[in-house]
Design a protein around this motif. Structure first.
Motif, PDB file in Angstrom:
ATOM      1  N   LEU A   1       4.939 -16.297   8.748  1.00  0.00           N
ATOM      2  CA  LEU A   1       5.232 -16.688   7.372  1.00  0.00           C
ATOM      3  C   LEU A   1       5.418 -15.409   6.561  1.00  0.00           C
ATOM      4  O   LEU A   1       4.526 -14.552   6.530  1.00  0.00           O
ATOM      5  CB  LEU A   1       4.096 -17.512   6.792  1.00  0.00           C
ATOM      6  CG  LEU A   1       3.765 -18.820   7.512  1.00  0.00           C
ATOM      7  CD1 LEU A   1       2.594 -19.514   6.841  1.00  0.00           C
ATOM      8  CD2 LEU A   1       4.974 -19.729   7.538  1.00  0.00           C
ATOM      9  N   THR A   2       6.567 -15.268   5.922  1.00  0.00           N
ATOM     10  CA  THR A   2       6.838 -14.075   5.128  1.00  0.00           C
ATOM     11  C   THR A   2       5.854 -13.978   3.966  1.00  0.00           C
ATOM     12  O   THR A   2       5.270 -12.929   3.727  1.00  0.00           O
ATOM     13  CB  THR A   2       8.278 -14.111   4.588  1.00  0.00           C
ATOM     14  OG1 THR A   2       9.158 -14.308   5.691  1.00  0.00           O
ATOM     15  CG2 THR A   2       8.635 -12.836   3.886  1.00  0.00           C
ATOM     16  N   VAL A   3       5.687 -15.082   3.257  1.00  0.00           N
ATOM     17  CA  VAL A   3       4.726 -15.152   2.167  1.00  0.00           C
ATOM     18  C   VAL A   3       3.909 -16.427   2.357  1.00  0.00           C
ATOM     19  O   VAL A   3       4.430 -17.524   2.171  1.00  0.00           O
ATOM     20  CB  VAL A   3       5.429 -15.182   0.788  1.00  0.00           C
ATOM     21  CG1 VAL A   3       4.397 -15.280  -0.326  1.00  0.00           C
ATOM     22  CG2 VAL A   3       6.311 -13.965   0.591  1.00  0.00           C
ATOM     23  N   PRO A   4       2.659 -16.305   2.770  1.00  0.00           N
ATOM     24  CA  PRO A   4       1.829 -17.503   2.931  1.00  0.00           C
ATOM     25  C   PRO A   4       1.759 -18.289   1.621  1.00  0.00           C
ATOM     26  O   PRO A   4       1.796 -17.717   0.535  1.00  0.00           O
ATOM     27  CB  PRO A   4       0.461 -16.938   3.316  1.00  0.00           C
ATOM     28  CG  PRO A   4       0.771 -15.605   3.931  1.00  0.00           C
ATOM     29  CD  PRO A   4       1.945 -15.087   3.146  1.00  0.00           C
ATOM     30  N   ALA A   5       1.628 -19.608   1.741  1.00  0.00           N
ATOM     31  CA  ALA A   5       1.635 -20.484   0.571  1.00  0.00           C
ATOM     32  C   ALA A   5       0.239 -20.860   0.093  1.00  0.00           C
ATOM     33  O   ALA A   5       0.095 -21.453  -0.967  1.00  0.00           O
ATOM     34  CB  ALA A   5       2.417 -21.755   0.898  1.00  0.00           C
ATOM     35  N   THR A   6      -0.787 -20.516   0.877  1.00  0.00           N
ATOM     36  CA  THR A   6      -2.144 -20.924   0.518  1.00  0.00           C
ATOM     37  C   THR A   6      -3.014 -19.704   0.256  1.00  0.00           C
ATOM     38  O   THR A   6      -2.718 -18.593   0.710  1.00  0.00           O
ATOM     39  CB  THR A   6      -2.779 -21.746   1.649  1.00  0.00           C
ATOM     40  OG1 THR A   6      -2.967 -20.889   2.794  1.00  0.00           O
ATOM     41  CG2 THR A   6      -1.920 -22.953   2.028  1.00  0.00           C
ATOM     42  N   ALA A   7      -4.120 -19.942  -0.459  1.00  0.00           N
ATOM     43  CA  ALA A   7      -5.061 -18.854  -0.739  1.00  0.00           C
ATOM     44  C   ALA A   7      -5.613 -18.264   0.559  1.00  0.00           C
ATOM     45  O   ALA A   7      -5.725 -17.047   0.704  1.00  0.00           O
ATOM     46  CB  ALA A   7      -6.192 -19.355  -1.632  1.00  0.00           C
ATOM     47  N   GLY A   8      -5.941 -19.131   1.538  1.00  0.00           N
ATOM     48  CA  GLY A   8      -6.445 -18.648   2.826  1.00  0.00           C
ATOM     49  C   GLY A   8      -5.411 -17.822   3.571  1.00  0.00           C
ATOM     50  O   GLY A   8      -5.730 -16.793   4.166  1.00  0.00           O
ATOM     51  N   GLY A   9      -4.165 -18.270   3.555  1.00  0.00           N
ATOM     52  CA  GLY A   9      -3.089 -17.521   4.198  1.00  0.00           C
ATOM     53  C   GLY A   9      -2.891 -16.155   3.552  1.00  0.00           C
ATOM     54  O   GLY A   9      -2.653 -15.155   4.236  1.00  0.00           O
ATOM     55  N   LEU A  10      -3.013 -16.099   2.232  1.00  0.00           N
ATOM     56  CA  LEU A  10      -2.878 -14.825   1.523  1.00  0.00           C
ATOM     57  C   LEU A  10      -4.027 -13.877   1.863  1.00  0.00           C
ATOM     58  O   LEU A  10      -3.821 -12.669   2.015  1.00  0.00           O
ATOM     59  CB  LEU A  10      -2.809 -15.063   0.016  1.00  0.00           C
ATOM     60  CG  LEU A  10      -1.527 -15.746  -0.465  1.00  0.00           C
ATOM     61  CD1 LEU A  10      -1.659 -16.169  -1.924  1.00  0.00           C
ATOM     62  CD2 LEU A  10      -0.315 -14.839  -0.267  1.00  0.00           C
TER      63      LEU A  10
ATOM     64  N   PRO B   1      -3.222 -28.178   5.487  1.00  0.00           N
ATOM     65  CA  PRO B   1      -4.364 -28.768   4.790  1.00  0.00           C
ATOM     66  C   PRO B   1      -5.146 -29.666   5.743  1.00  0.00           C
ATOM     67  O   PRO B   1      -4.559 -30.370   6.567  1.00  0.00           O
ATOM     68  CB  PRO B   1      -3.728 -29.573   3.650  1.00  0.00           C
ATOM     69  CG  PRO B   1      -2.302 -29.730   4.008  1.00  0.00           C
ATOM     70  CD  PRO B   1      -1.953 -28.661   4.995  1.00  0.00           C
ATOM     71  N   LEU B   2      -6.461 -29.626   5.630  1.00  0.00           N
ATOM     72  CA  LEU B   2      -7.334 -30.406   6.511  1.00  0.00           C
ATOM     73  C   LEU B   2      -8.536 -30.838   5.678  1.00  0.00           C
ATOM     74  O   LEU B   2      -9.536 -30.138   5.612  1.00  0.00           O
ATOM     75  CB  LEU B   2      -7.755 -29.537   7.691  1.00  0.00           C
ATOM     76  CG  LEU B   2      -8.376 -30.199   8.893  1.00  0.00           C
ATOM     77  CD1 LEU B   2      -7.397 -31.164   9.554  1.00  0.00           C
ATOM     78  CD2 LEU B   2      -8.815 -29.153   9.906  1.00  0.00           C
ATOM     79  N   GLY B   3      -8.420 -31.983   5.007  1.00  0.00           N
ATOM     80  CA  GLY B   3      -9.459 -32.406   4.088  1.00  0.00           C
ATOM     81  C   GLY B   3      -9.537 -31.434   2.934  1.00  0.00           C
ATOM     82  O   GLY B   3      -8.522 -31.054   2.361  1.00  0.00           O
ATOM     83  N   ASP B   4     -10.758 -30.982   2.613  1.00  0.00           N
ATOM     84  CA  ASP B   4     -10.896 -30.003   1.529  1.00  0.00           C
ATOM     85  C   ASP B   4     -10.759 -28.569   2.032  1.00  0.00           C
ATOM     86  O   ASP B   4     -10.987 -27.620   1.288  1.00  0.00           O
ATOM     87  CB  ASP B   4     -12.218 -30.211   0.787  1.00  0.00           C
ATOM     88  CG  ASP B   4     -13.440 -29.872   1.621  1.00  0.00           C
ATOM     89  OD1 ASP B   4     -13.357 -29.966   2.855  1.00  0.00           O
ATOM     90  OD2 ASP B   4     -14.481 -29.529   1.029  1.00  0.00           O
TER      91      ASP B   4
ATOM     92  N   PHE C   1     -10.445 -22.278   5.667  1.00  0.00           N
ATOM     93  CA  PHE C   1     -10.716 -21.747   4.337  1.00  0.00           C
ATOM     94  C   PHE C   1     -10.955 -22.878   3.341  1.00  0.00           C
ATOM     95  O   PHE C   1     -10.305 -23.924   3.411  1.00  0.00           O
ATOM     96  CB  PHE C   1      -9.525 -20.923   3.835  1.00  0.00           C
ATOM     97  CG  PHE C   1      -9.313 -19.632   4.567  1.00  0.00           C
ATOM     98  CD1 PHE C   1      -9.826 -18.452   4.063  1.00  0.00           C
ATOM     99  CD2 PHE C   1      -8.583 -19.596   5.749  1.00  0.00           C
ATOM    100  CE1 PHE C   1      -9.618 -17.251   4.728  1.00  0.00           C
ATOM    101  CE2 PHE C   1      -8.374 -18.402   6.421  1.00  0.00           C
ATOM    102  CZ  PHE C   1      -8.896 -17.223   5.907  1.00  0.00           C
ATOM    103  N   ARG C   2     -11.837 -22.641   2.427  1.00  0.00           N
ATOM    104  CA  ARG C   2     -12.000 -23.490   1.246  1.00  0.00           C
ATOM    105  C   ARG C   2     -11.532 -22.602   0.106  1.00  0.00           C
ATOM    106  O   ARG C   2     -12.228 -21.678  -0.297  1.00  0.00           O
ATOM    107  CB  ARG C   2     -13.454 -23.921   1.084  1.00  0.00           C
ATOM    108  CG  ARG C   2     -13.651 -24.933  -0.027  1.00  0.00           C
ATOM    109  CD  ARG C   2     -15.040 -25.565  -0.001  1.00  0.00           C
ATOM    110  NE  ARG C   2     -15.123 -26.548   1.086  1.00  0.00           N
ATOM    111  CZ  ARG C   2     -15.943 -26.460   2.133  1.00  0.00           C
ATOM    112  NH1 ARG C   2     -16.759 -25.435   2.254  1.00  0.00           N
ATOM    113  NH2 ARG C   2     -15.965 -27.393   3.065  1.00  0.00           N
TER     114      ARG C   2
END
Length: 150
Positions: free
Chosen positions: A55-64, A78-81, A109-110
């Motif tokens: 992923l060039t730019v992750p879309a989630t806080a955990g990915g970042l 996404p997996l629940g919360d 990640f949460r």
């Protein structure tokens, strides 16, 4: 595509209880509670030839968070919360557009906070590469150049 086996972790964070279950065919993984992600080892593979896999730019806080630590993010789900984020340390071009991914993990990640980490315990039998949706959960795919079922 290799599913990972019979492993369950219950994560408790404040009043929120989340159950993460990973099932499948191989027991060579461990799922542990974790609160910090170490920096990735320096890559030595061929990032130019394999760059299309990340992923060039992750879309989630955990990915970042994973990308900021130098990991190459291969998937976010996404997996629940929680958000499951797959990431690897390196990739090696093996020809015909295929690459082998190494030192892969799945972080749970949460938000931007790591709460658990899934990793392979036997590098010879399992390389985590990607995650994909699978029913209400996720499927963990190997980082083999040509992932297959086993």
């Amino acid at each position: 595509m290799r599913l990972l086996s019979a492993l369950m972790l219950t994560l408790l964070s404040g009043p929120t209880l989340t159950e993460v279950t990973v099932t499948g065919q191989s027991l060579d993984v461990e799922l542990v509670a974790a609160d910090s992600l170490p920096p990735a080892p320096a890559p030595s593979g061929d990032m130019e030839a394999c760059g299309h896999l990340f992923l060039t730019v992750p879309a989630t806080a955990g990915g970042l968070v994973a990308a900021a630590k130098g990991w190459l993010v291969t998937g976010e789900l996404p997996l629940g919360d929680l958000t499951a984020v797959s990431f690897v340390a390196d990739a090696y071009f093996v020809g015909s557009g295929a690459c082998e991914l190494t030192d892969g993990n799945v972080g749970f990640f949460r938000g931007d906070r790591l709460v658990a980490l899934l990793y392979g315990t036997d590098a010879e039998s399992l390389m985590i590469g990607w995650i994909r949706p699978f029913g209400t959960g996720l499927r963990v795919l190997t980082g083999d150049a040509l992932p297959g079922t086993s």
